[in-house]
Design a protein around this motif. Structure first.
Motif, PDB file in Angstrom:
ATOM      1  N   HIS A  70      37.701  37.013  37.676  1.00 32.23           N
ATOM      2  CA  HIS A  70      38.393  38.054  38.454  1.00 32.23           C
ATOM      3  C   HIS A  70      39.874  38.024  38.097  1.00 32.23           C
ATOM      4  O   HIS A  70      40.616  37.149  38.602  1.00 32.23           O
ATOM      5  CB  HIS A  70      38.260  37.783  39.948  1.00 32.23           C
ATOM      6  CG  HIS A  70      36.853  37.791  40.464  1.00 32.23           C
ATOM      7  ND1 HIS A  70      36.320  38.838  41.175  1.00 32.23           N
ATOM      8  CD2 HIS A  70      35.866  36.868  40.381  1.00 32.23           C
ATOM      9  CE1 HIS A  70      35.068  38.558  41.515  1.00 32.23           C
ATOM     10  NE2 HIS A  70      34.764  37.367  41.044  1.00 32.23           N
ATOM     11  N   GLN A  73      42.524  37.816  40.953  1.00 28.33           N
ATOM     12  CA  GLN A  73      42.574  36.589  41.753  1.00 28.33           C
ATOM     13  C   GLN A  73      43.380  35.482  41.072  1.00 28.33           C
ATOM     14  O   GLN A  73      43.511  34.377  41.606  1.00 28.33           O
ATOM     15  CB  GLN A  73      41.149  36.113  42.075  1.00 28.33           C
ATOM     16  CG  GLN A  73      40.382  37.099  42.951  1.00 28.33           C
ATOM     17  CD  GLN A  73      38.912  36.753  43.129  1.00 28.33           C
ATOM     18  OE1 GLN A  73      38.491  35.629  42.884  1.00 28.33           O
ATOM     19  NE2 GLN A  73      38.122  37.730  43.540  1.00 28.33           N
ATOM     20  N   ARG A 196      30.725  45.083  43.864  1.00 34.40           N
ATOM     21  CA  ARG A 196      31.162  43.702  44.167  1.00 34.40           C
ATOM     22  C   ARG A 196      29.972  42.796  44.438  1.00 34.40           C
ATOM     23  O   ARG A 196      29.783  41.795  43.793  1.00 34.40           O
ATOM     24  CB  ARG A 196      32.102  43.706  45.363  1.00 34.40           C
ATOM     25  CG  ARG A 196      32.561  42.324  45.683  1.00 34.40           C
ATOM     26  CD  ARG A 196      33.682  42.221  46.671  1.00 34.40           C
ATOM     27  NE  ARG A 196      34.470  41.093  46.252  1.00 34.40           N
ATOM     28  CZ  ARG A 196      35.740  41.129  45.884  1.00 34.40           C
ATOM     29  NH1 ARG A 196      36.409  42.239  45.961  1.00 34.40           N
ATOM     30  NH2 ARG A 196      36.356  40.062  45.466  1.00 34.40           N
ATOM     31  N   HIS A 223      27.662  39.971  41.716  1.00 30.86           N
ATOM     32  CA  HIS A 223      27.342  38.620  42.188  1.00 30.86           C
ATOM     33  C   HIS A 223      25.921  38.671  42.730  1.00 30.86           C
ATOM     34  O   HIS A 223      25.637  39.457  43.636  1.00 30.86           O
ATOM     35  CB  HIS A 223      28.290  38.202  43.314  1.00 30.86           C
ATOM     36  CG  HIS A 223      29.737  38.134  42.917  1.00 30.86           C
ATOM     37  ND1 HIS A 223      30.593  39.191  43.060  1.00 30.86           N
ATOM     38  CD2 HIS A 223      30.455  37.129  42.375  1.00 30.86           C
ATOM     39  CE1 HIS A 223      31.805  38.834  42.629  1.00 30.86           C
ATOM     40  NE2 HIS A 223      31.744  37.588  42.202  1.00 30.86           N
ATOM     41  N   GLU A 226      24.019  34.571  45.122  1.00 31.14           N
ATOM     42  CA  GLU A 226      25.056  33.548  44.916  1.00 31.14           C
ATOM     43  C   GLU A 226      25.128  32.544  46.053  1.00 31.14           C
ATOM     44  O   GLU A 226      25.541  31.407  45.855  1.00 31.14           O
ATOM     45  CB  GLU A 226      26.436  34.180  44.681  1.00 31.14           C
ATOM     46  CG  GLU A 226      27.106  34.796  45.876  1.00 31.14           C
ATOM     47  CD  GLU A 226      28.575  35.150  45.586  1.00 31.14           C
ATOM     48  OE1 GLU A 226      28.982  36.240  45.980  1.00 31.14           O
ATOM     49  OE2 GLU A 226      29.296  34.338  44.988  1.00 31.14           O
ATOM     50  N   HIS A 263      26.477  33.733  39.137  1.00 29.46           N
ATOM     51  CA  HIS A 263      26.008  32.638  40.004  1.00 29.46           C
ATOM     52  C   HIS A 263      24.498  32.434  39.942  1.00 29.46           C
ATOM     53  O   HIS A 263      24.039  31.422  39.478  1.00 29.46           O
ATOM     54  CB  HIS A 263      26.488  32.799  41.450  1.00 29.46           C
ATOM     55  CG  HIS A 263      27.975  32.887  41.538  1.00 29.46           C
ATOM     56  ND1 HIS A 263      28.802  31.922  41.013  1.00 29.46           N
ATOM     57  CD2 HIS A 263      28.807  33.842  42.043  1.00 29.46           C
ATOM     58  CE1 HIS A 263      30.058  32.261  41.203  1.00 29.46           C
ATOM     59  NE2 HIS A 263      30.099  33.425  41.816  1.00 29.46           N
ATOM     60  N   ASP A 314      35.058  32.166  36.905  1.00 29.00           N
ATOM     61  CA  ASP A 314      35.126  32.773  38.239  1.00 29.00           C
ATOM     62  C   ASP A 314      36.481  32.548  38.900  1.00 29.00           C
ATOM     63  O   ASP A 314      36.567  32.365  40.110  1.00 29.00           O
ATOM     64  CB  ASP A 314      33.990  32.288  39.149  1.00 29.00           C
ATOM     65  CG  ASP A 314      33.817  33.173  40.374  1.00 29.00           C
ATOM     66  OD1 ASP A 314      34.348  34.296  40.373  1.00 29.00           O
ATOM     67  OD2 ASP A 314      33.159  32.732  41.338  1.00 29.00           O
TER      68      ASP A 314
END
Ligand code: GUN
Ligand code: FE
Length: 431
Positions: A70, A73, A196, A223, A226, A263, A314
Motif C-alpha cells: 500500500h 501507508q 479494498r 484482501h 485474511e 494473505h 504489505d
C-alpha cells in the motif's frame, strides 16, 4: 542495427524452480537489448573485447517482486503494530489514507515510496493506492515513466467505511472507469481493479467492477480470507455465497486478468478450488500477518495444491519495505505453522521462499524474476557476505542477504539492462 550490449561478471544465482537454485560461479551474464542472452563460464569469441562490468565476488540475483503493498501507508510504517486489523484500520490507516485527497501531499509521499522500494531491490509490484483517482494516477504515471513493471489500483470502498473515505457506488465506478481508460495503454505499470475487501464493498459495486474488468481486460487485487473476522463478515454481507472467494467469482472479477489475493490465510476448500480455477496468486505477507492478523498462511500446502504464490511487504501492515526481508520470515513462519499445526503443514526451505519472491512472483509481470536466457535483466548485485571467519558460497550469500541485509548491501540494480540504482547510476537515479 547493433544491439545494446551489457556484460556483467560475478557469481550468478537464481531460482530454476520452486526447489532448485542455479549457481554460476565466476561467470559472465550477457545481456542484449535488456534481455539475458546467456550465462557463460568463458566468454564466447563474439563477445571478446566488449566492455565488462566486473563485480568480482559479488552475487548477481534477480530483482524482487512485491505482490502486495500500500503506497499511501508508507508514512505509517512501524506504527500501531500492537493492534489487530479492524482497530489498526480505523485508528491508523483510514485517517492516513484520507490525506491523499491532497494530490500535492500524495506526490511527496509516493516519490519517497518509489525511491525506497527501488533502493530495496523491488522492481516489480502490485500496489494499492487510495480511493483518490488523481493521487493514484500520479503514482501509476511515475512508475510507467520509470519503466517499473507494476499493477496499480484506485481503491474502491462504498460501505462500512468512515464518511471521509466512503464513495457512492456510482462515483466509485465512474472514477474507476476513468482510471482504467486513462492507463489502459500503459506498457509497464498497468491499472488493476482494487476493491479494498468485501467488508467495505457492496455486491452491487463488485458486480459493477466485474463489468469494468471485462470491458477493459483488467484483473483484480484484494484482501482475501485474511482474518477470521474478515471471512465471516464477508459471508454475513453476502449470504448467498459459500465463501469469500465465491463473492468475487459471482461478481465476475476473476476472469478478466491477473487475480491477486493478499494473505489467503484462512481459506476453506472452496476458496482454494476457486482461486486455483482462475489461476490466481495467493500472496503471503509474513510480517503483516504477524503484526495485525496473527495468522500464518499454509504455504507448503497451497503450493502442493497448485496455487501460485508470491510474497508481499504489505506496507504498512508489514513494517519493512524490502521483499528480501520477507523471504526469511516466510521460512520462519512455515516452521511455526508446521510445529503448532503439524497436520497438513510442513516447513519450507530458503530456496522455496526465494522462488516465491523472484521467479514465481515475477511471472505475474512477464519475463522477470529469473536470469535464464530470454528474461529481462532486472537484477541486483549483492556484495559478498563472506566475513573474515568464514568464506561462504554465492547461494549462502543470497540467504544471508535475505536474513541480515539492508539496501546498502545492494551495489547496483538494473532494470531492462539499464543501471538504475547504486554506484554509477547515482546521477541518473530512478526517482
Ligand atoms: N484489509 C483491508 N484493508 C487493509 C489494509 O489496508 N491492509 C491490510 N493488511 N489488510 C487490509
Ligand atoms: Fe494489505
Amino acid at each position: 542495427m547493433n544491439k545494446r550490449l551489457l556484460i556483467c561478471r560475478g557469481n550468478i544465482v537464481y531460482s530454476k524452480d520452486r526447489d532448485e537454485m542455479a549457481v554460476h560461479t565466476g561467470s559472465y551474464v550477457v545481456v542484449e537489448d535488456g534481455r539475458v542472452e546467456g550465462i557463460y563460464e568463458k566468454l564466447p569469441e563474439k563477445f571478446q573485447g566488449a566492455p565488462i562490468r566486473d563485480f568480482g565476488d559479488s552475487v548477481i540475483i534477480p530483482a524482487f517482486s512485491d505482490l502486495h503493498v500500500h503506497a499511501p501507508q508508507f508514512p505509517q510504517r512501524g506504527l500501531g503494530m500492537d493492534l489487530l486489523l479492524a482497530d489498526w484500520l480505523n485508528t491508523y490507516t483510514f485517517p492516513q489514507e484520507a490525506r491523499y485527497a491532497d494530490t500535492d501531499y500524495a506526490k511527496e509521499v509516493y516519490g519517497a515510496f518509489l525511491k525506497t522500494l527501488t533502493e530495496n531491490g523491488t522492481f516489480h509490484a502490485c500496489i494499492y493506492g487510495t480511493i483518490h483517482r488523481e493521487a493514484t494516477s500520479w503514482l501509476i504515471s511515475q512508475m510507467e515513466k520509470k519503466k517499473i513493471r507494476a499493477f496499480a489500483g484506485k481503491v474502491n470502498m462504498n460501505i462500512q467505511s468512515p464518511e471521509y473515505l466512503c464513495e457512492t457506488t456510482e462515483e466509485s465506478l465512474r472514477e474507476t472507469e476513468i482510471f482504467l481508460e486513462t492507463f489502459a495503454g500503459n506498457r509497464y505499470a498497468k491499472p488493476i481493479l482494487t476493491p479494498r475487501f468485501a467488508p467495505t464493498c457492496s455486491f452491487e459495486l463488485l458486480k459493477g467492477l466485474g463489468r469494468l474488468g471485462q470491458k477493459y481486460g483488467a484483473g483484480m487485487q484484494t484482501h482475501l480470507v485474511e482474518s477470521r473476522w474478515e471471512a465471516m463478515e464477508s459471508i454475513r454481507l453476502n449470504p448467498e455465497c459459500s465463501c469469500d472467494t465465491e463473492i468475487y467469482e459471482k461478481a465476475g472479477l476473476l476472469e478478466n486478468g491477473p487475480v491477486i489475493a493478499a494473505h489467503f490465510i484462512f481459506p476453506g476448500d472452496e476458496d482454494v478450488r476457486i482461486l486455483k480455477k482462475h489461476g490466481g496468486y495467493a500472496v503471503q505477507c509474513p510480517d503483516a500477518t504477524v503484526n495485525i492478523i496473527a495468522g500464518i498462511m499454509q504455504t507448503a500446502h497451497l503450493a502442493d495444491e497448485g496455487i501460485r504464490l508470491g510474497l508481499g511487504s504489505d506496507i504498512a501492515g508489514g513494517h519493512l519495505p524490502g521483499i528480501y526481508t520477507q523471504v526469511g520470515r516466510s521460512v520462519q513462519l512455515s516452521k511455526l505453522k508446521a510445529f503448532y499445526e503439524p497436520e497438513g503443514n510442513r516447513a519450507i526451505l530458503f530456496a522455496n521462499a526465494f522462488y516465491m519472491a523472484t521467479k514465481e512472483g515475477g511471472a505475474l509481470f512477464g519475463k522477470v524474476g529469473s536470469l535464464e536466457p530470454g528474461y529481462e535483466f532486472d537484477a541486483l548485485v549483492i556484495r559478498d557476505f563472506s566475513d573474515p571467519f568464514r568464506k561462504i558460497t554465492p547461494e549462502e550469500t543470497a540467504e544471508r542477504f535475505c536474513y541480515t541485509g539492508n539496501p546498502g548491501d545492494i551495489l547496483a540494480g538494473f532494470i531492462h539492462g539499464e543501471q538504475v540504482t547504486g554506484g554509477q547510476a547515482e546521477e541518473k537515479a530512478l526517482c
